[in-house]
Design a protein around this motif. Structure first.
Motif, mmCIF file in Angstrom:
data_model
loop_
_atom_site.group_PDB
_atom_site.id
_atom_site.type_symbol
_atom_site.label_atom_id
_atom_site.label_comp_id
_atom_site.label_asym_id
_atom_site.label_seq_id
_atom_site.Cartn_x
_atom_site.Cartn_y
_atom_site.Cartn_z
ATOM 1 N N ALA A 115 0.859 -1.294 -0.019
ATOM 2 C CA ALA A 115 0.105 0.229 0.043
ATOM 3 C C ALA A 115 0.819 1.173 -0.051
ATOM 4 C CB ALA A 115 -0.950 -0.085 1.166
ATOM 5 N N ARG A 118 3.221 3.664 -4.371
ATOM 6 C CA ARG A 118 2.085 4.393 -4.953
ATOM 7 C C ARG A 118 1.860 4.247 -6.484
ATOM 8 N NH1 ARG A 118 -1.364 5.138 -1.049
ATOM 9 N NH2 ARG A 118 -0.341 5.880 0.706
ATOM 10 N N LYS A 122 -1.005 -2.544 -9.888
ATOM 11 C CA LYS A 122 -0.848 -3.889 -8.886
ATOM 12 C C LYS A 122 -1.762 -4.920 -9.250
ATOM 13 C CE LYS A 122 -0.004 -0.748 -5.178
ATOM 14 N NZ LYS A 122 -0.069 0.542 -5.748
ATOM 15 N N GLN A 145 -10.225 -9.603 -2.643
ATOM 16 C CA GLN A 145 -10.862 -8.289 -2.949
ATOM 17 C C GLN A 145 -11.002 -7.870 -1.344
ATOM 18 O OE1 GLN A 145 -11.390 -6.374 -6.164
ATOM 19 N NE2 GLN A 145 -11.306 -4.982 -4.196
ATOM 20 N N ALA A 148 -7.919 -6.584 0.241
ATOM 21 C CA ALA A 148 -7.450 -5.261 -0.597
ATOM 22 C C ALA A 148 -8.361 -4.113 -0.045
ATOM 23 C CB ALA A 148 -7.470 -5.470 -2.066
ATOM 24 N N ASP A 149 -9.544 -4.224 -0.038
ATOM 25 C CA ASP A 149 -10.531 -3.070 0.214
ATOM 26 C C ASP A 149 -10.051 -2.632 1.555
ATOM 27 O OD1 ASP A 149 -11.544 -3.035 -2.130
ATOM 28 O OD2 ASP A 149 -13.401 -4.298 -1.418
ATOM 29 N N GLY A 152 -6.612 -0.922 1.668
ATOM 30 C CA GLY A 152 -6.450 0.460 0.819
ATOM 31 C C GLY A 152 -5.517 0.165 -0.389
ATOM 32 N N VAL A 153 -5.709 -1.051 -0.736
ATOM 33 C CA VAL A 153 -4.876 -1.478 -2.205
ATOM 34 C C VAL A 153 -5.654 -1.839 -3.355
ATOM 35 C CG1 VAL A 153 -3.414 -3.334 -3.149
ATOM 36 C CG2 VAL A 153 -2.969 -2.700 -0.723
ATOM 37 N N GLU A 154 -5.590 -1.024 -4.090
ATOM 38 C CA GLU A 154 -6.214 -1.126 -5.531
ATOM 39 C C GLU A 154 -5.778 -2.101 -6.674
ATOM 40 O OE1 GLU A 154 -8.162 1.754 -8.746
ATOM 41 O OE2 GLU A 154 -7.750 2.675 -6.752
ATOM 42 N N PHE A 155 -6.513 -3.135 -6.827
ATOM 43 C CA PHE A 155 -5.706 -4.045 -7.886
ATOM 44 C C PHE A 155 -6.467 -3.709 -9.208
ATOM 45 C CE2 PHE A 155 -5.117 -6.995 -4.222
ATOM 46 C CZ PHE A 155 -3.750 -7.197 -4.268
ATOM 47 N N ALA A 156 -5.524 -3.630 -10.273
ATOM 48 C CA ALA A 156 -6.104 -3.340 -11.632
ATOM 49 C C ALA A 156 -6.930 -4.490 -12.008
ATOM 50 C CB ALA A 156 -4.825 -3.233 -12.670
#
Length: 309
Positions: A115, A118, A122, A145, A148-149, A152-156
């Motif tokens: 996280a 930046r 990902k 998911q 990640a939520d 605060g990690v955003e996976f493409a």
């Protein structure tokens, strides 16, 4: 260099994950050839190896890193530093979550660290999908998911794959390529790795030594290729590559395990490693192995430097 289309893409992707998440096996599957060692023992990978995926439209360079973990030794700290440095330098970081295990504290630790990175794209990769039912896989993807939520990690993308069966490995490569910047070819056509041949030989010897030994031993084995050269005075059509290598362990008792009864275990290691080295380098090999003790090398900065860490 071959001619390539104007929209050629090139760049670096990196697989990360806790130990034994299937990163090395997936790297080999995407490259289509063995470029990194694999083992049923966790924490096999100790060096960053680049595997190269050559395509008409792109060149994707895969960086295989050690498994990120809570370190217990100086070696562990250095391996973790290697992972974090790599994350900052690649175009894509793909986190591997084995489908046959629920996301746990190790995955949370990795995503917490990730996280902080930046700008890098990902991906989440659900590996080993051949080991679970469709229902179990669906629950696993939802768990990834949710984690990640929470952090605060955003996976493409979240992509399920099986390196063993090849399922969706090609799709994952396509998705990676789509996220690479446009750019020139980085390595010559046909090259599969930029690891020096001495490194490849040392890793293959270590892989052979890891198979069938006690659980505590893999972390204690290091391999150094002392000398590697073609035997002089051989005809060009009958080359022989002579390799002298040392296997380092930390204690006398470990030396006995690696050598085995009357040297039987070490002979098995030598035979298995020689076959793998010959297959990858394409040259007949004479392999000379010796087992040495480097007391508590994982905790000793001087010994770590000597062994290449």
């Amino acid at each position: 260099m071959a001619e390539h289309p104007d929209t050629f893409r090139s760049g670096f992707a990196c697989f990360v994950g806790r130990p034994n998440a299937g990163k090395s096996t997936l790297t080999n599957a995407m490259v289509g050839s063995k470029v990194v060692i694999t083992s049923s023992k966790p924490q096999t990978t100790r060096t960053v190896v680049r595997g190269i995926v050559n395509r008409d439209d792109a060149q994707l360079v895969l960086v295989d890193t050690p498994g990120l973990h809570r370190p217990r030794t100086l070696l562990g700290e250095r391996l973790n530093d290697l992972v974090r440095t790599t994350w900052a330098e690649v175009d894509i970081v793909a986190v591997c979550f084995p489908a046959d295990e629920k996301p746990g504290p190790g995955d949370r630790f990795i995503l917490t660290e990730l996280a902080k990175v930046r700008r890098t794209v990902k991906f989440a990769v659900a590996t080993k999908t051949d080991l679970v039912t469709p229902e179990q896989l669906a629950a696993h993807l939802l768990a990834i998911q949710a984690l990640a939520d929470d952090l605060g990690v955003e996976f493409a993308e979240i992509v399920p794959v099986s390196a063993k069966s090849g399922d969706q490995v090609g799709l994952l490569a396509d998705l990676f390529v789509g996220r690479l910047p446009e750019g020139p070819q980085l390595y010559p056509d046909g090259e599969l790795s930029d690891a020096p041949e001495e490194n490849i030989a040392a890793e293959l010897i270590r892989e052979a030594a890891l198979e069938g030994v006690r659980d505590e031993l893999p972390h204690s084995i290091a391999v150094v290729v002392e000398e590697m050269a073609l035997k002089p005075d051989r005809p060009a059509d009958k080359p022989l590559l002579v390799i002298h290598a040392s296997l380092y362990v930390e204690r006398d008792s470990q030396k006995g395990i690696v050598i085995g009864h009357r040297g039987a275990r070490l002979r098995e290691v030598g035979t298995a490693a020689r076959k793998q080295i010959e297959a990858i380098l394409g040259t007949p090999v004479y392999l000379d192995l010796h087992v040495k003790i480097a007391k508590d090398w994982q905790r000793d900065p001087r010994q770590l430097r000597k062994l290449g860490f």
